[in-house]
Design a protein around this motif. Sequence first.
Motif, PDB file in Angstrom:
ATOM      1  N   LEU A 133      -1.714   4.491 -11.898  1.00 55.60           N
ATOM      2  CA  LEU A 133      -1.907   3.702 -10.683  1.00 55.60           C
ATOM      3  C   LEU A 133      -1.693   2.667 -10.860  1.00 55.60           C
ATOM      4  O   LEU A 133      -0.783   1.605 -10.467  1.00 55.60           O
ATOM      5  CB  LEU A 133      -2.437   3.855  -9.215  1.00 55.60           C
ATOM      6  N   ILE A 134      -2.836   2.022 -11.884  1.00 58.43           N
ATOM      7  CA  ILE A 134      -3.102   0.373 -12.134  1.00 58.43           C
ATOM      8  C   ILE A 134      -1.525   0.392 -13.539  1.00 58.43           C
ATOM      9  O   ILE A 134      -1.495  -0.719 -12.710  1.00 58.43           O
ATOM     10  CB  ILE A 134      -4.365   0.176 -12.864  1.00 58.43           C
ATOM     11  N   ARG A 135      -1.770   1.341 -14.030  1.00 62.33           N
ATOM     12  CA  ARG A 135      -0.699   0.878 -15.739  1.00 62.33           C
ATOM     13  C   ARG A 135       0.553   0.688 -14.986  1.00 62.33           C
ATOM     14  O   ARG A 135       1.808   0.014 -15.422  1.00 62.33           O
ATOM     15  CB  ARG A 135      -0.921   2.147 -16.972  1.00 62.33           C
ATOM     16  N   ASP A 146       3.105  11.659  -5.890  1.00 60.17           N
ATOM     17  CA  ASP A 146       3.678  12.216  -6.752  1.00 60.17           C
ATOM     18  C   ASP A 146       2.425  12.717  -8.386  1.00 60.17           C
ATOM     19  O   ASP A 146       3.139  12.961  -9.338  1.00 60.17           O
ATOM     20  CB  ASP A 146       3.687  10.998  -7.894  1.00 60.17           C
ATOM     21  N   GLY A 147       1.065  12.895  -7.597  1.00 61.98           N
ATOM     22  CA  GLY A 147       0.323  12.696  -8.887  1.00 61.98           C
ATOM     23  C   GLY A 147      -0.003  12.258  -9.318  1.00 61.98           C
ATOM     24  O   GLY A 147      -1.149  12.345 -10.279  1.00 61.98           O
ATOM     25  N   GLU A 156       0.446  -1.209   0.076  1.00 56.27           N
ATOM     26  CA  GLU A 156      -0.125   0.005  -0.547  1.00 56.27           C
ATOM     27  C   GLU A 156       0.928   1.054  -0.031  1.00 56.27           C
ATOM     28  O   GLU A 156      -0.040   2.014  -0.315  1.00 56.27           O
ATOM     29  CB  GLU A 156      -0.689  -0.100   1.189  1.00 56.27           C
ATOM     30  N   SER A 157       2.139   1.600   1.010  1.00 54.51           N
ATOM     31  CA  SER A 157       2.831   2.401   0.508  1.00 54.51           C
ATOM     32  C   SER A 157       3.164   2.537  -0.584  1.00 54.51           C
ATOM     33  O   SER A 157       3.689   3.914  -0.531  1.00 54.51           O
ATOM     34  CB  SER A 157       4.074   2.008   1.461  1.00 54.51           C
ATOM     35  N   LEU A 158       3.260   1.524  -1.556  1.00 53.38           N
ATOM     36  CA  LEU A 158       3.430   2.081  -2.814  1.00 53.38           C
ATOM     37  C   LEU A 158       2.457   2.920  -3.580  1.00 53.38           C
ATOM     38  O   LEU A 158       2.989   3.742  -4.334  1.00 53.38           O
ATOM     39  CB  LEU A 158       4.205   0.717  -3.636  1.00 53.38           C
ATOM     40  N   LEU A 159       1.729   2.325  -3.470  1.00 55.07           N
ATOM     41  CA  LEU A 159      -0.036   3.853  -4.181  1.00 55.07           C
ATOM     42  C   LEU A 159       0.251   4.542  -3.402  1.00 55.07           C
ATOM     43  O   LEU A 159      -0.107   5.617  -4.338  1.00 55.07           O
ATOM     44  CB  LEU A 159      -1.183   2.651  -3.593  1.00 55.07           C
ATOM     45  N   GLU A 160       0.182   5.046  -2.186  1.00 51.31           N
ATOM     46  CA  GLU A 160       0.168   6.192  -1.785  1.00 51.31           C
ATOM     47  C   GLU A 160       1.422   6.652  -1.749  1.00 51.31           C
ATOM     48  O   GLU A 160       1.294   8.411  -2.331  1.00 51.31           O
ATOM     49  CB  GLU A 160       0.828   5.793  -0.313  1.00 51.31           C
TER      50      GLU A 160
END
Length: 295
Positions: free
Chosen positions: A203-205, A196-197, A187-191
Amino acid sequence: MKYKSLIMPKKMYWFVVPALILFLTFWIIPIFSLFRYSITNFNGINPNYDIVGLKNFETLYKQGILFNSIKNTLIYAAILVVFGNVTALTLAMALNVKLKGKSFYRSAIYIPTLFSAIVVGFIWSYVYMPDKGMISSMMHVIGLDGSKLNILGNFKTALYGISVVDIWKNVGSTMIIYLAGLQMVDESLLEAGKIDGCNEWQLIRLVKLPLISASITINVVLGVINGLKAFDYAFIMTNGGPGTSTNTLMFTIYKIAFTEQQFGKASAFSVAAFLVIIVITVAMLIFMNKKEVEL
Protein backbone atom coordinates in the motif's frame (compact mmCIF):
# COMPACT_ATOMS: atom_id res chain seq x y z
CA MET A 1 -25.12 44.34 -17.22
CA LYS A 2 -21.66 45.91 -17.34
CA TYR A 3 -18.53 43.83 -16.89
CA LYS A 4 -15.37 45.25 -15.40
CA SER A 5 -12.25 44.91 -17.49
CA LEU A 6 -9.76 42.31 -16.29
CA ILE A 7 -6.89 44.41 -17.64
CA MET A 8 -5.01 46.20 -14.87
CA PRO A 9 -5.02 50.01 -15.18
CA LYS A 10 -1.62 51.40 -16.13
CA LYS A 11 -1.35 53.43 -12.94
CA MET A 12 -1.46 50.19 -10.93
CA TYR A 13 1.93 49.18 -12.34
CA TRP A 14 3.54 51.93 -10.26
CA PHE A 15 2.94 49.78 -7.19
CA VAL A 16 5.46 47.30 -8.61
CA VAL A 17 8.21 49.92 -8.84
CA PRO A 18 9.35 49.78 -5.14
CA ALA A 19 9.74 45.99 -5.34
CA LEU A 20 11.66 46.30 -8.63
CA ILE A 21 13.99 48.90 -7.10
CA LEU A 22 14.71 46.63 -4.12
CA PHE A 23 15.23 43.65 -6.42
CA LEU A 24 17.62 45.65 -8.61
CA THR A 25 19.53 47.08 -5.64
CA PHE A 26 19.94 43.95 -3.55
CA TRP A 27 20.00 41.21 -6.23
CA ILE A 28 20.84 42.25 -9.79
CA ILE A 29 23.55 44.84 -9.04
CA PRO A 30 25.37 42.61 -6.48
CA ILE A 31 25.43 39.74 -9.00
CA PHE A 32 27.07 41.90 -11.66
CA SER A 33 29.48 43.26 -9.03
CA LEU A 34 30.35 39.68 -8.05
CA PHE A 35 31.33 38.81 -11.62
CA ARG A 36 33.33 42.06 -11.90
CA TYR A 37 35.28 41.48 -8.66
CA SER A 38 35.99 37.85 -9.59
CA ILE A 39 38.60 38.97 -12.13
CA THR A 40 40.34 41.43 -9.76
CA ASN A 41 42.64 41.28 -6.73
CA PHE A 42 40.24 43.38 -4.61
CA ASN A 43 40.84 42.85 -0.87
CA GLY A 44 37.54 44.31 0.32
CA ILE A 45 39.05 47.56 1.65
CA ASN A 46 41.41 49.21 -0.80
CA PRO A 47 39.44 50.80 -3.69
CA ASN A 48 42.55 50.61 -5.87
CA TYR A 49 42.69 47.11 -7.34
CA ASP A 50 43.96 45.54 -10.54
CA ILE A 51 42.35 43.32 -13.13
CA VAL A 52 43.95 39.86 -12.94
CA GLY A 53 41.76 38.07 -15.46
CA LEU A 54 41.20 34.38 -14.79
CA LYS A 55 44.07 34.10 -12.30
CA ASN A 56 41.70 33.68 -9.34
CA PHE A 57 39.94 30.77 -11.02
CA GLU A 58 43.29 29.22 -11.92
CA THR A 59 44.44 29.48 -8.30
CA LEU A 60 41.28 27.81 -7.03
CA TYR A 61 41.77 24.97 -9.51
CA LYS A 62 45.44 24.41 -8.63
CA GLN A 63 44.89 24.53 -4.86
CA GLY A 64 41.98 22.08 -5.05
CA ILE A 65 39.87 24.26 -2.73
CA LEU A 66 36.87 24.25 -5.02
CA PHE A 67 36.78 20.50 -5.55
CA ASN A 68 37.14 19.72 -1.83
CA SER A 69 34.32 22.12 -0.98
CA ILE A 70 32.09 20.71 -3.73
CA LYS A 71 32.74 17.17 -2.48
CA ASN A 72 31.89 18.07 1.13
CA THR A 73 28.79 19.99 0.07
CA LEU A 74 27.47 17.20 -2.16
CA ILE A 75 27.99 14.62 0.60
CA TYR A 76 26.25 16.91 3.08
CA ALA A 77 23.33 17.54 0.69
CA ALA A 78 22.99 13.82 -0.10
CA ILE A 79 22.79 12.97 3.61
CA LEU A 80 20.11 15.62 4.19
CA VAL A 81 18.03 14.51 1.21
CA VAL A 82 18.21 10.75 1.80
CA PHE A 83 18.20 10.37 5.58
CA GLY A 84 16.21 13.54 6.25
CA ASN A 85 13.37 12.52 3.93
CA VAL A 86 13.34 8.87 5.00
CA THR A 87 13.17 9.90 8.67
CA ALA A 88 10.49 12.54 8.06
CA LEU A 89 8.37 10.22 5.89
CA THR A 90 8.58 7.44 8.47
CA LEU A 91 7.50 9.82 11.25
CA ALA A 92 4.69 11.22 9.09
CA MET A 93 3.29 7.76 8.38
CA ALA A 94 3.59 6.76 12.03
CA LEU A 95 1.69 9.88 13.12
CA ASN A 96 -0.94 9.71 10.37
CA VAL A 97 -2.88 6.96 12.13
CA LYS A 98 -5.26 6.97 15.08
CA LEU A 99 -2.85 7.36 17.96
CA LYS A 100 -3.42 8.73 21.43
CA GLY A 101 -1.45 11.94 21.94
CA LYS A 102 -0.35 12.23 18.31
CA SER A 103 -0.83 16.02 18.42
CA PHE A 104 1.72 16.17 21.22
CA TYR A 105 4.20 14.03 19.28
CA ARG A 106 3.78 16.14 16.15
CA SER A 107 4.39 19.32 18.14
CA ALA A 108 7.41 17.84 19.92
CA ILE A 109 9.03 16.81 16.64
CA TYR A 110 8.32 20.21 15.07
CA ILE A 111 9.65 22.33 17.98
CA PRO A 112 13.38 22.13 16.99
CA THR A 113 12.48 23.83 13.70
CA LEU A 114 11.65 26.97 15.68
CA PHE A 115 15.12 27.23 17.27
CA SER A 116 17.84 29.33 15.68
CA ALA A 117 20.82 27.55 14.13
CA ILE A 118 23.14 29.18 16.68
CA VAL A 119 21.20 27.74 19.63
CA VAL A 120 20.99 24.30 18.00
CA GLY A 121 24.70 24.36 17.14
CA PHE A 122 25.78 25.17 20.69
CA ILE A 123 23.43 22.59 22.21
CA TRP A 124 24.73 19.82 19.95
CA SER A 125 28.34 20.87 20.56
CA TYR A 126 27.77 19.87 24.20
CA VAL A 127 25.96 16.71 23.14
CA TYR A 128 29.01 15.68 21.08
CA MET A 129 31.55 16.83 23.69
CA PRO A 130 34.14 14.09 24.42
CA ASP A 131 34.01 12.44 27.85
CA LYS A 132 31.45 14.83 29.41
CA GLY A 133 28.95 15.17 26.56
CA MET A 134 25.54 13.51 26.55
CA ILE A 135 26.55 10.72 24.14
CA SER A 136 29.77 9.98 26.05
CA SER A 137 27.90 10.00 29.37
CA MET A 138 25.33 7.54 28.02
CA MET A 139 28.17 5.29 26.86
CA HIS A 140 29.68 5.40 30.35
CA VAL A 141 26.31 4.35 31.84
CA ILE A 142 26.18 1.18 29.73
CA GLY A 143 29.82 0.35 30.47
CA LEU A 144 31.51 1.69 27.32
CA ASP A 145 34.44 4.09 27.17
CA GLY A 146 33.00 7.36 25.93
CA SER A 147 36.13 9.43 26.60
CA LYS A 148 37.62 8.49 23.23
CA LEU A 149 34.50 9.44 21.26
CA ASN A 150 35.21 12.73 19.49
CA ILE A 151 32.78 13.04 16.60
CA LEU A 152 33.48 16.69 15.76
CA GLY A 153 37.23 16.30 16.25
CA ASN A 154 37.56 13.36 13.88
CA PHE A 155 38.32 14.09 10.23
CA LYS A 156 36.19 11.13 9.12
CA THR A 157 33.07 11.82 11.22
CA ALA A 158 32.82 15.62 11.59
CA LEU A 159 30.83 16.20 8.39
CA TYR A 160 28.38 13.43 9.28
CA GLY A 161 28.08 14.83 12.80
CA ILE A 162 26.94 18.28 11.68
CA SER A 163 24.62 16.80 9.03
CA VAL A 164 22.79 14.86 11.78
CA VAL A 165 22.23 18.17 13.59
CA ASP A 166 20.76 19.72 10.44
CA ILE A 167 18.43 16.74 9.95
CA TRP A 168 17.32 16.89 13.62
CA LYS A 169 16.45 20.57 13.33
CA ASN A 170 14.53 20.40 10.05
CA VAL A 171 12.88 16.98 10.20
CA GLY A 172 9.77 18.55 11.76
CA SER A 173 9.04 20.88 8.85
CA THR A 174 9.71 18.08 6.35
CA MET A 175 7.36 15.79 8.28
CA ILE A 176 4.58 18.41 8.18
CA ILE A 177 4.74 18.54 4.38
CA TYR A 178 4.51 14.75 4.18
CA LEU A 179 1.61 14.74 6.66
CA ALA A 180 -0.24 17.24 4.49
CA GLY A 181 0.25 14.98 1.47
CA LEU A 182 -0.78 11.81 3.31
CA GLN A 183 -3.96 13.40 4.62
CA MET A 184 -5.00 14.14 1.04
CA VAL A 185 -4.87 10.43 0.14
CA ASP A 186 -8.37 9.08 -0.42
CA GLU A 187 -9.17 6.32 2.09
CA SER A 188 -11.28 4.52 -0.53
CA LEU A 189 -8.13 3.89 -2.57
CA LEU A 190 -6.45 2.28 0.44
CA GLU A 191 -9.52 0.15 1.09
CA ALA A 192 -9.54 -0.93 -2.55
CA GLY A 193 -5.90 -1.92 -2.24
CA LYS A 194 -6.60 -3.99 0.85
CA ILE A 195 -9.46 -5.74 -0.92
CA ASP A 196 -7.08 -6.58 -3.79
CA GLY A 197 -4.79 -8.27 -1.27
CA CYS A 198 -2.12 -5.60 -0.77
CA ASN A 199 -0.16 -5.73 2.47
CA GLU A 200 0.94 -2.56 4.29
CA TRP A 201 4.26 -2.27 2.45
CA GLN A 202 2.53 -2.67 -0.93
CA LEU A 203 0.00 0.00 0.00
CA ILE A 204 2.85 2.37 0.82
CA ARG A 205 4.84 1.58 -2.32
CA LEU A 206 2.00 1.32 -4.84
CA VAL A 207 -0.62 3.71 -3.47
CA LYS A 208 0.65 6.21 -0.91
CA LEU A 209 4.03 7.14 -2.40
CA PRO A 210 2.68 7.81 -5.92
CA LEU A 211 -0.11 9.96 -4.49
CA ILE A 212 2.29 12.10 -2.43
CA SER A 213 4.85 12.50 -5.24
CA ALA A 214 4.36 16.29 -5.15
CA SER A 215 5.30 16.35 -1.45
CA ILE A 216 8.36 14.21 -2.17
CA THR A 217 9.47 16.60 -4.92
CA ILE A 218 9.05 19.63 -2.64
CA ASN A 219 11.02 18.06 0.21
CA VAL A 220 13.81 16.80 -2.04
CA VAL A 221 14.20 20.25 -3.61
CA LEU A 222 14.22 21.92 -0.18
CA GLY A 223 16.74 19.36 1.07
CA VAL A 224 19.09 19.99 -1.85
CA ILE A 225 18.81 23.76 -1.42
CA ASN A 226 19.46 23.45 2.32
CA GLY A 227 22.47 21.23 1.67
CA LEU A 228 24.01 23.43 -1.02
CA LYS A 229 23.80 26.55 1.17
CA ALA A 230 25.16 24.77 4.27
CA PHE A 231 27.14 27.18 6.43
CA ASP A 232 25.71 27.55 9.94
CA TYR A 233 26.83 24.34 11.61
CA ALA A 234 30.21 24.21 9.86
CA PHE A 235 30.87 27.69 11.25
CA ILE A 236 29.38 27.25 14.74
CA MET A 237 30.42 23.71 15.59
CA THR A 238 33.67 22.96 13.73
CA ASN A 239 34.85 26.20 12.08
CA GLY A 240 35.45 24.16 8.94
CA GLY A 241 37.64 21.61 10.69
CA PRO A 242 39.24 19.40 11.56
CA GLY A 243 41.44 20.28 8.62
CA THR A 244 39.12 20.95 5.70
CA SER A 245 36.69 18.10 6.44
CA THR A 246 33.67 20.40 6.94
CA ASN A 247 34.61 23.15 4.50
CA THR A 248 31.39 23.58 2.53
CA LEU A 249 31.01 25.93 -0.43
CA MET A 250 29.45 28.76 1.60
CA PHE A 251 31.87 28.39 4.50
CA THR A 252 34.89 28.44 2.17
CA ILE A 253 33.62 31.62 0.51
CA TYR A 254 33.21 33.22 3.94
CA LYS A 255 36.69 32.14 5.05
CA ILE A 256 38.43 33.41 1.91
CA ALA A 257 36.58 36.74 2.00
CA PHE A 258 36.51 37.65 5.69
CA THR A 259 39.39 35.68 7.20
CA GLU A 260 41.94 35.87 4.41
CA GLN A 261 40.55 39.20 3.06
CA GLN A 262 40.80 38.10 -0.56
CA PHE A 263 37.49 39.36 -1.89
CA GLY A 264 38.51 38.93 -5.52
CA LYS A 265 39.34 35.28 -4.96
CA ALA A 266 36.16 34.80 -2.90
CA SER A 267 34.12 36.35 -5.72
CA ALA A 268 35.68 33.93 -8.20
CA PHE A 269 34.82 31.08 -5.86
CA SER A 270 31.24 32.38 -5.60
CA VAL A 271 30.90 32.47 -9.39
CA ALA A 272 32.16 28.89 -9.65
CA ALA A 273 29.84 27.80 -6.83
CA PHE A 274 26.93 29.60 -8.49
CA LEU A 275 27.47 27.71 -11.75
CA VAL A 276 27.78 24.37 -9.92
CA ILE A 277 24.57 25.00 -7.95
CA ILE A 278 22.68 26.00 -11.12
CA VAL A 279 23.74 22.80 -12.91
CA ILE A 280 22.84 20.59 -9.93
CA THR A 281 19.49 22.31 -9.35
CA VAL A 282 18.40 22.16 -13.00
CA ALA A 283 19.44 18.50 -13.32
CA MET A 284 17.61 17.62 -10.10
CA LEU A 285 14.40 19.43 -11.13
CA ILE A 286 14.36 17.69 -14.52
CA PHE A 287 14.86 14.31 -12.85
CA MET A 288 12.21 14.92 -10.17
CA ASN A 289 9.65 16.19 -12.68
CA LYS A 290 10.12 13.07 -14.81
CA LYS A 291 9.72 10.85 -11.76
CA GLU A 292 6.60 12.74 -10.69
CA VAL A 293 5.03 12.25 -14.15
CA GLU A 294 5.89 8.53 -14.08
CA LEU A 295 4.29 8.12 -10.67
